[in-house]
Design a protein around this motif. Structure first.
Motif, PDB file in Angstrom:
ATOM      1  N   SER A 187       0.859  -1.184   0.000  1.00 47.16           N
ATOM      2  CA  SER A 187       0.000   0.000   0.000  1.00 47.16           C
ATOM      3  C   SER A 187       0.894   1.231   0.000  1.00 47.16           C
ATOM      4  CB  SER A 187      -0.899  -0.002   1.228  1.00 47.16           C
ATOM      5  OG  SER A 187      -0.119   0.024   2.390  1.00 47.16           O
ATOM      6  N   TRP A 188       0.377   2.281  -0.542  1.00 46.29           N
ATOM      7  CA  TRP A 188       1.167   3.506  -0.644  1.00 46.29           C
ATOM      8  C   TRP A 188       1.221   4.229   0.679  1.00 46.29           C
ATOM      9  CZ3 TRP A 188       4.266   5.118  -4.345  1.00 46.29           C
ATOM     10  CH2 TRP A 188       4.204   4.427  -5.543  1.00 46.29           C
ATOM     11  N   ASP A 189       2.300   4.926   0.882  1.00 50.76           N
ATOM     12  CA  ASP A 189       2.407   5.803   2.039  1.00 50.76           C
ATOM     13  C   ASP A 189       1.381   6.914   1.857  1.00 50.76           C
ATOM     14  OD1 ASP A 189       5.998   5.625   1.857  1.00 50.76           O
ATOM     15  OD2 ASP A 189       4.569   4.242   2.720  1.00 50.76           O
ATOM     16  N   HIS A 190       0.968   7.502   2.944  1.00 48.28           N
ATOM     17  CA  HIS A 190      -0.060   8.536   2.857  1.00 48.28           C
ATOM     18  C   HIS A 190       0.507   9.820   2.266  1.00 48.28           C
ATOM     19  CE1 HIS A 190      -2.847   6.033   4.957  1.00 48.28           C
ATOM     20  NE2 HIS A 190      -1.945   5.820   5.886  1.00 48.28           N
ATOM     21  N   ALA A 191      -0.245  10.407   1.395  1.00 48.80           N
ATOM     22  CA  ALA A 191       0.115  11.681   0.778  1.00 48.80           C
ATOM     23  C   ALA A 191      -1.190  12.405   0.479  1.00 48.80           C
ATOM     24  CB  ALA A 191       0.909  11.446  -0.501  1.00 48.80           C
ATOM     25  N   SER A 192      -1.103  13.511  -0.227  1.00 50.44           N
ATOM     26  CA  SER A 192      -2.329  14.219  -0.575  1.00 50.44           C
ATOM     27  C   SER A 192      -3.183  13.308  -1.454  1.00 50.44           C
ATOM     28  CB  SER A 192      -1.995  15.511  -1.317  1.00 50.44           C
ATOM     29  OG  SER A 192      -1.502  15.205  -2.603  1.00 50.44           O
ATOM     30  N   PRO A 193      -4.511  13.469  -1.407  1.00 46.73           N
ATOM     31  CA  PRO A 193      -5.375  12.569  -2.180  1.00 46.73           C
ATOM     32  C   PRO A 193      -5.043  12.552  -3.674  1.00 46.73           C
ATOM     33  CG  PRO A 193      -6.680  13.877  -0.663  1.00 46.73           C
ATOM     34  CD  PRO A 193      -5.272  14.396  -0.595  1.00 46.73           C
ATOM     35  N   THR A 194      -4.793  13.716  -4.256  1.00 45.43           N
ATOM     36  CA  THR A 194      -4.480  13.764  -5.684  1.00 45.43           C
ATOM     37  C   THR A 194      -3.154  13.074  -5.961  1.00 45.43           C
ATOM     38  OG1 THR A 194      -5.652  15.855  -5.864  1.00 45.43           O
ATOM     39  CG2 THR A 194      -4.155  15.303  -7.654  1.00 45.43           C
ATOM     40  N   LEU A 195      -2.164  13.422  -5.176  1.00 43.98           N
ATOM     41  CA  LEU A 195      -0.846  12.818  -5.342  1.00 43.98           C
ATOM     42  C   LEU A 195      -0.924  11.310  -5.123  1.00 43.98           C
ATOM     43  CD1 LEU A 195       2.167  13.382  -5.821  1.00 43.98           C
ATOM     44  CD2 LEU A 195       2.410  13.690  -3.361  1.00 43.98           C
ATOM     45  N   SER A 196      -1.626  10.922  -4.096  1.00 40.12           N
ATOM     46  CA  SER A 196      -1.763   9.505  -3.781  1.00 40.12           C
ATOM     47  C   SER A 196      -2.443   8.746  -4.923  1.00 40.12           C
ATOM     48  CB  SER A 196      -2.563   9.352  -2.487  1.00 40.12           C
ATOM     49  OG  SER A 196      -2.690   8.009  -2.152  1.00 40.12           O
ATOM     50  N   ARG A 197      -3.465   9.348  -5.492  1.00 37.78           N
ATOM     51  CA  ARG A 197      -4.180   8.701  -6.603  1.00 37.78           C
ATOM     52  C   ARG A 197      -3.241   8.494  -7.789  1.00 37.78           C
ATOM     53  NH1 ARG A 197      -8.362  11.960  -7.067  1.00 37.78           N
ATOM     54  NH2 ARG A 197      -7.415  13.283  -8.641  1.00 37.78           N
ATOM     55  N   TRP A 198      -2.449   9.500  -8.121  1.00 36.25           N
ATOM     56  CA  TRP A 198      -1.511   9.375  -9.241  1.00 36.25           C
ATOM     57  C   TRP A 198      -0.410   8.372  -8.923  1.00 36.25           C
ATOM     58  CZ3 TRP A 198      -2.345  10.552 -14.043  1.00 36.25           C
ATOM     59  CH2 TRP A 198      -3.308  11.508 -14.351  1.00 36.25           C
ATOM     60  N   GLN A 199      -0.006   8.323  -7.678  1.00 37.11           N
ATOM     61  CA  GLN A 199       1.018   7.342  -7.305  1.00 37.11           C
ATOM     62  C   GLN A 199       0.462   5.926  -7.372  1.00 37.11           C
ATOM     63  OE1 GLN A 199       1.994   9.290  -3.676  1.00 37.11           O
ATOM     64  NE2 GLN A 199       3.888  10.131  -4.508  1.00 37.11           N
TER      65      GLN A 199
END
Length: 176
Positions: A98-110
């Motif tokens: 799972s991805w580390d937490h980031a901003s929702p937009t950034l997280s979605r692109w990641q």
């Protein structure tokens, strides 16, 4: 001395196998480092950097063996074995991370990047498998069918890589 040579050969073989496993993931980045600082000194988020550190430790081990520095040999060998095991586990579970937490937009692109990197890895594996089958094919029909499949996978792979490039560009803009 024979046991030491066998140890070096075994570790070298394991590193070679690991390099093949890591190859599809080598340039894929994560948000944060995947391993503890006790195990790997690199703070990179690329799998290639971890593999490079393990290979560097193997070279140090070889030098310690040549200099007959037994305590160093034992310590480096144990560390290298732990690094190899950790890298194997990471490559086996890469798609489940799972991805580390980031901003929702950034997280979605990641997440999209991770998903496309997984697609790329699978497409590479399928294309390579078909290429091996094509090299061993005996009948003309089979060769033509496999040739078309290889071509189709190559096209899919090219489109996947284009999508990855676009995602990377978006991420670069978001993280400026």
């Amino acid at each position: 001395m024979v046991k030491t040579a066998q140890l070096l050969q075994t570790l070298n073989d394991q590193l070679s196998e690991l390099a093949a496993l890591v190859a599809p993931l080598a340039e894929h980045a994560t948000l944060s480092p995947r391993f503890d600082r006790q195990l790997f000194h690199t703070r990179s988020t690329l799998m290639q950097a971890y593999l490079a550190e393990a290979q560097h430790n193997f070279n140090q081990l070889r030098q310690a063996v040549e200099r007959q520095q037994l305590p160093q040999v034992v310590w480096i060998a144990e560390r290298l074995a732990a690094q190899i095991a950790a890298l194997r586990r990471e490559t086996a579970t890469w798609s489940l991370r799972s991805w580390d937490h980031a901003s929702p937009t950034l997280s979605r692109w990641q997440r999209r990047r991770l998903q496309h990197q997984e697609y790329e890895r699978r497409l590479l594996a399928m294309r390579d498998q078909r290429q091996r089958q094509l090299a061993q094919a005996t009948s003309l029909d089979e060769q033509q069918r496999l040739g078309k499949e290889v071509e189709a996978y190559s096209g899919r792979l090219a489109r996947c890589r284009q999508a990855l490039d676009k995602i990377e560009n978006v991420l670069a803009r978001l993280t400026r």
